[in-house]
Design a protein around this motif. Sequence first.
Motif, mmCIF file in Angstrom:
data_model
loop_
_atom_site.group_PDB
_atom_site.id
_atom_site.type_symbol
_atom_site.label_atom_id
_atom_site.label_comp_id
_atom_site.label_asym_id
_atom_site.label_seq_id
_atom_site.Cartn_x
_atom_site.Cartn_y
_atom_site.Cartn_z
ATOM 1 N N TRP A 179 -15.022 34.179 -23.361
ATOM 2 C CA TRP A 179 -15.401 33.530 -22.104
ATOM 3 C C TRP A 179 -16.607 32.631 -22.330
ATOM 4 O O TRP A 179 -17.455 32.895 -23.178
ATOM 5 C CB TRP A 179 -15.649 34.544 -20.988
ATOM 6 N N ARG A 180 -16.663 31.570 -21.575
ATOM 7 C CA ARG A 180 -17.685 30.550 -21.755
ATOM 8 C C ARG A 180 -18.555 30.434 -20.509
ATOM 9 O O ARG A 180 -18.088 30.652 -19.395
ATOM 10 C CB ARG A 180 -17.045 29.183 -22.058
ATOM 11 N N LEU A 181 -19.780 30.063 -20.734
ATOM 12 C CA LEU A 181 -20.719 29.891 -19.625
ATOM 13 C C LEU A 181 -21.537 28.629 -19.864
ATOM 14 O O LEU A 181 -22.156 28.463 -20.917
ATOM 15 C CB LEU A 181 -21.652 31.106 -19.516
ATOM 16 N N SER A 182 -21.521 27.750 -18.862
ATOM 17 C CA SER A 182 -22.221 26.472 -19.010
ATOM 18 C C SER A 182 -23.349 26.303 -17.995
ATOM 19 O O SER A 182 -23.992 25.259 -17.949
ATOM 20 C CB SER A 182 -21.233 25.315 -18.859
ATOM 21 N N ALA A 234 -32.124 47.243 -21.582
ATOM 22 C CA ALA A 234 -31.574 48.055 -22.667
ATOM 23 C C ALA A 234 -31.363 47.241 -23.940
ATOM 24 O O ALA A 234 -31.344 47.811 -25.044
ATOM 25 C CB ALA A 234 -30.250 48.675 -22.234
ATOM 26 N N SER A 235 -31.215 45.916 -23.816
ATOM 27 C CA SER A 235 -30.937 45.049 -24.961
ATOM 28 C C SER A 235 -32.181 44.374 -25.516
ATOM 29 O O SER A 235 -32.082 43.582 -26.468
ATOM 30 C CB SER A 235 -29.903 43.980 -24.563
ATOM 31 N N GLY A 236 -33.336 44.650 -24.927
ATOM 32 C CA GLY A 236 -34.576 44.049 -25.407
ATOM 33 C C GLY A 236 -34.718 42.591 -25.041
ATOM 34 O O GLY A 236 -35.445 41.840 -25.712
ATOM 35 N N LEU A 237 -34.059 42.167 -23.980
ATOM 36 C CA LEU A 237 -34.138 40.778 -23.516
ATOM 37 C C LEU A 237 -35.162 40.653 -22.392
ATOM 38 O O LEU A 237 -35.619 41.657 -21.844
ATOM 39 C CB LEU A 237 -32.766 40.325 -23.003
ATOM 40 N N VAL A 238 -35.496 39.425 -22.048
ATOM 41 C CA VAL A 238 -36.357 39.186 -20.896
ATOM 42 C C VAL A 238 -35.638 39.693 -19.652
ATOM 43 O O VAL A 238 -34.475 39.329 -19.402
ATOM 44 C CB VAL A 238 -36.678 37.682 -20.739
ATOM 45 N N GLY A 244 -28.479 33.625 -18.789
ATOM 46 C CA GLY A 244 -28.617 32.351 -19.478
ATOM 47 C C GLY A 244 -28.067 32.472 -20.879
ATOM 48 O O GLY A 244 -27.221 33.327 -21.155
ATOM 49 N N LYS A 245 -28.560 31.625 -21.802
ATOM 50 C CA LYS A 245 -28.027 31.583 -23.159
ATOM 51 C C LYS A 245 -28.086 32.934 -23.871
ATOM 52 O O LYS A 245 -27.068 33.418 -24.380
ATOM 53 C CB LYS A 245 -28.792 30.535 -23.972
ATOM 54 N N ASN A 246 -29.265 33.562 -23.887
ATOM 55 C CA ASN A 246 -29.424 34.797 -24.660
ATOM 56 C C ASN A 246 -28.642 35.960 -24.068
ATOM 57 O O ASN A 246 -27.996 36.730 -24.784
ATOM 58 C CB ASN A 246 -30.907 35.155 -24.775
ATOM 59 N N GLY A 252 -21.414 38.908 -25.053
ATOM 60 C CA GLY A 252 -20.182 38.559 -25.748
ATOM 61 C C GLY A 252 -19.585 37.235 -25.343
ATOM 62 O O GLY A 252 -18.487 36.874 -25.790
ATOM 63 N N GLY A 253 -20.293 36.484 -24.499
ATOM 64 C CA GLY A 253 -19.816 35.189 -24.072
ATOM 65 C C GLY A 253 -20.309 34.059 -24.972
ATOM 66 O O GLY A 253 -21.168 34.272 -25.826
ATOM 67 N N LYS A 254 -19.770 32.858 -24.782
ATOM 68 C CA LYS A 254 -20.188 31.683 -25.549
ATOM 69 C C LYS A 254 -20.940 30.736 -24.620
ATOM 70 O O LYS A 254 -20.396 30.273 -23.607
ATOM 71 C CB LYS A 254 -18.977 30.978 -26.152
#
Length: 258
Positions: A179-182, A234-238, A244-246, A252-254
């Motif tokens: 799946w893609r996200l723009s 849980a993933s250590g993200l902001v 967003g991108k990260n 699992g998306g692009k």
Amino acid sequence: MNITGKQIAEAFQEFLKAGYGYVYGRNGELYTKEMAENLHKKAKAGTEAVPKGRNKNRYFRGDCDKWIGKRAADCSGGIVAAMRKYNPSYGDRNSYSFYEQAAERGLIESIPEIPGLAVWRKGHIGIYIGGGEVIEFRGTDYGCVKTKLKSRDFTHWLKLAGVTYEKASTAETAPVESWRLSRLLKRTKLLIKGDDVKAAQQSLIAKGYSCGRCGADGQFGDDTAAAVKRFQKASGLVVDGIIGKNTCRALGGKWTGK
């Protein structure tokens, strides 16, 4: 005797198909005229309880007359009847007993996709059959009916004691491949909607982060934002509740946005 969640769900589907009625204090017995008369006399004498708000002088002979000739139960009695299909000596219980004796419980927003779970609120209980649907002995005026979980006011899900449950199904919630996200996905006053939102929700749910009782509905609401924050932490993200991108890549998306 081993009883499975699937068997409980199937029993409730049988009750629904057979048109079971609702009579307070019953556990799936045939509600005959003789039984109604006997209960009516006991209720008038104060030795048989009736539901809160009902008139003891007309409940069993009056309010419940339409269920004469049918099998009937109250909300907890439906579960007792289902259990007794496989264990005839299963004892009587009320909705509070099922809650207190539950092997596991959680808030309704986190309900896993497992048929046969009980859904509960104070004073009432039903059975989740999957796909966002519940079968419940809703009340004297309704009988045994199928309802939408999101339209009801249940507060908790329960794994019933003595019942073996399968693992949560991911058939309905597996993430869309590639799946893609723009664009940024976040909670806004006017809800962001779309297939990309649904794909992100499916990925969250598949990873164990519930998006609320509506599931992957393609709308980025409060429950989805809360799920994103839990995943990010849980993933250590902001932790900002924004995909967003990260966060997209971690799910699992692009990411194809700028």
